[in-house]
Every structure is written in C-alpha cells, then in structure tokens.
Scaffold this motif. Sequence first.
Motif, mmCIF file in Angstrom:
data_model
loop_
_atom_site.group_PDB
_atom_site.id
_atom_site.type_symbol
_atom_site.label_atom_id
_atom_site.label_comp_id
_atom_site.label_asym_id
_atom_site.label_seq_id
_atom_site.Cartn_x
_atom_site.Cartn_y
_atom_site.Cartn_z
ATOM 1 N N UNK A 28 -29.991 7.001 31.477
ATOM 2 C CA UNK A 28 -28.857 6.595 30.643
ATOM 3 C C UNK A 28 -28.119 5.409 31.252
ATOM 4 N N UNK A 29 -27.991 5.377 32.572
ATOM 5 C CA UNK A 29 -27.333 4.254 33.221
ATOM 6 C C UNK A 29 -28.149 2.966 33.057
ATOM 7 N N UNK A 30 -29.464 3.070 33.158
ATOM 8 C CA UNK A 30 -30.321 1.893 32.948
ATOM 9 C C UNK A 30 -30.162 1.366 31.526
ATOM 10 N N UNK A 31 -30.179 2.274 30.552
ATOM 11 C CA UNK A 31 -30.017 1.868 29.150
ATOM 12 C C UNK A 31 -28.643 1.242 28.924
ATOM 13 N N UNK A 32 -27.616 1.807 29.549
ATOM 14 C CA UNK A 32 -26.261 1.269 29.403
ATOM 15 C C UNK A 32 -26.166 -0.153 29.961
ATOM 16 N N UNK A 33 -26.749 -0.386 31.115
ATOM 17 C CA UNK A 33 -26.700 -1.722 31.715
ATOM 18 C C UNK A 33 -27.472 -2.733 30.865
ATOM 19 N N UNK A 34 -28.638 -2.330 30.352
ATOM 20 C CA UNK A 34 -29.414 -3.243 29.504
ATOM 21 C C UNK A 34 -28.644 -3.561 28.224
ATOM 22 N N UNK A 35 -28.054 -2.547 27.612
ATOM 23 C CA UNK A 35 -27.302 -2.765 26.370
ATOM 24 C C UNK A 35 -26.112 -3.679 26.608
ATOM 25 N N UNK A 36 -25.413 -3.481 27.721
ATOM 26 C CA UNK A 36 -24.269 -4.347 28.047
ATOM 27 C C UNK A 36 -24.707 -5.792 28.244
ATOM 28 N N UNK A 38 -27.440 -7.290 27.031
ATOM 29 C CA UNK A 38 -27.878 -7.870 25.753
ATOM 30 C C UNK A 38 -26.672 -8.192 24.878
ATOM 31 N N UNK A 39 -25.659 -7.318 24.852
ATOM 32 C CA UNK A 39 -24.454 -7.586 24.067
ATOM 33 C C UNK A 39 -23.728 -8.826 24.573
ATOM 34 N N UNK A 40 -23.674 -8.987 25.889
ATOM 35 C CA UNK A 40 -23.038 -10.177 26.467
ATOM 36 C C UNK A 40 -23.772 -11.448 26.038
ATOM 37 N N UNK A 41 -25.103 -11.419 26.057
ATOM 38 C CA UNK A 41 -25.877 -12.601 25.658
ATOM 39 C C UNK A 41 -25.644 -12.925 24.185
ATOM 40 N N UNK A 42 -25.619 -11.892 23.339
ATOM 41 C CA UNK A 42 -25.399 -12.129 21.900
ATOM 42 C C UNK A 42 -24.034 -12.757 21.658
ATOM 43 N N UNK A 43 -23.005 -12.182 22.298
ATOM 44 C CA UNK A 43 -21.656 -12.732 22.128
ATOM 45 C C UNK A 43 -21.585 -14.154 22.641
ATOM 46 N N UNK A 44 -22.219 -14.419 23.794
ATOM 47 C CA UNK A 44 -22.190 -15.770 24.369
ATOM 48 C C UNK A 44 -22.904 -16.764 23.462
ATOM 49 N N UNK A 45 -24.036 -16.380 22.875
ATOM 50 C CA UNK A 45 -24.784 -17.281 21.999
ATOM 51 C C UNK A 45 -24.013 -17.585 20.715
#
Length: 230
Positions: A28-36, A38-45
């Motif tokens: 769950x921690x791995x999934x949380x870090x990946x999701x965070x 990816x969300x940061x990249x989407x917002x930045x783009x």
Amino acid sequence: MAHPSQLGFQDAASPLMEELLHFHDHALMVVFLISTFVLYIIVAMISTKLTNKFILDSQEIEIIWTILPAAILILIALPSLRILYLMDEINDPHLTIKAVGHQWYWTYEYTDYADLGFDSYMIPTQDLTPGQFRLLEVDHRMAVPTESPIRMLITAEDVLHSWAVPALGVKMDAVPGRLNQATFILARPGVFYGQCSEICGANHSFMPIVIEAIPFENFESWSSMLLLDS
C-alpha cells in the motif's frame, strides 16, 4: 472479529496473518508513493507554461522509467513469494483436522483421534442467547490448541465450498473428490469466526465457521470429554 465501519483487516491471530498484514502495508505504501508521484506530474504538466525542447528525446529518461518500475515490481514480488512459500509449508503438524463442507453445514474430523468428529450447524436467530452473534454462532465449535501447528484437510461432499477464517489468514476451497490442505498456528486463546466464501446454494450465508483456541491442557480435557460422550 470485524466491527461496523471497520476500514482495515481484523487483528491477526496467527503469524501468517501478521506477515500478510505487513505485506499489505508495504504494498500500500508503494502504491501511495507511485500515485502521489503520478499526480504531481499531471498537475505540473497541466499548470506549467514552460517547455523544454530537449525532453522530447532523452535516452537517460527512457532508461530511468524502464528500470525504476522493474525495481519496484521486484520489491513487491520478493516479499509476496516469501509469504506464498510460508503458506504452503507444513512441517510436523501437531494436529490434523479434516473439514468437510455440506449443504449447508461443516463436519470436522480429528484424524489423530479415534471416532472424534462432529457436525457444526449455525444456531438459528431465535435460539441465540445474549452476546452471541447472528449468522456466526454454531452449535459445535472447532476447538484447537494454541501455539501448535494445525493442518487442515478441506474437502466437500456435494458442491464447491470455501473454508475461510480472516483472522488466521486462511481461505481454502473445498472441492468434492479432492483434498486441499492449509496450515496455521494460533498465537493466542480466543474465538475466531469465518464463513463459507464460495457461493454454494440457497443457504450459502448460513454455514459459519467458529474456531475456539484454548491452551493445550484444556484441549486434552475437551477431547477426552467428547470421546467419553461418543
């Protein structure tokens, strides 16, 4: 025992379930870090107005986003494989119990004892006493000693069933004509509930599983009393 509005798993009652809980938290921690990330990249783009013409062709970035996911998968796969081997490992069990699924009740046979077995039926709602759980209580509980390796041999007589106890981390299909086996060690005394987890007919919801873990000396007294009664 689960309770209303519970978000996580039940408290572990066996070492195997503790391992499963640790692996769940790890994944769950791995999934949380990946999701965070990816969300940061989407917002930045979406939000940035800057462009970089050199990022369209970069061997370094392609190497990173190929190797990094593979490393993450390895970090998840290795603990998972370890738990899978632990679940299948059965070394010198102290007690073997055969569970047979019927429509719609369970039969337990203690194969290390002569003529020690019984049927376990759900207690109807109108016969429950105060403090008992509806759809979960049975007339005969499966008693096992604590801190002892237990081997379960699971099969069915009529249709597919599934013997599942969440607090122990055990879920095994009961297939007619086939013996499946599972193992667990109860780390503490208590009463642990489960249910058939395979849709097996009209009364599928009415064949609960109740395990009562007791100290070894009490288990010997319990088994002696049943043998005398039979």
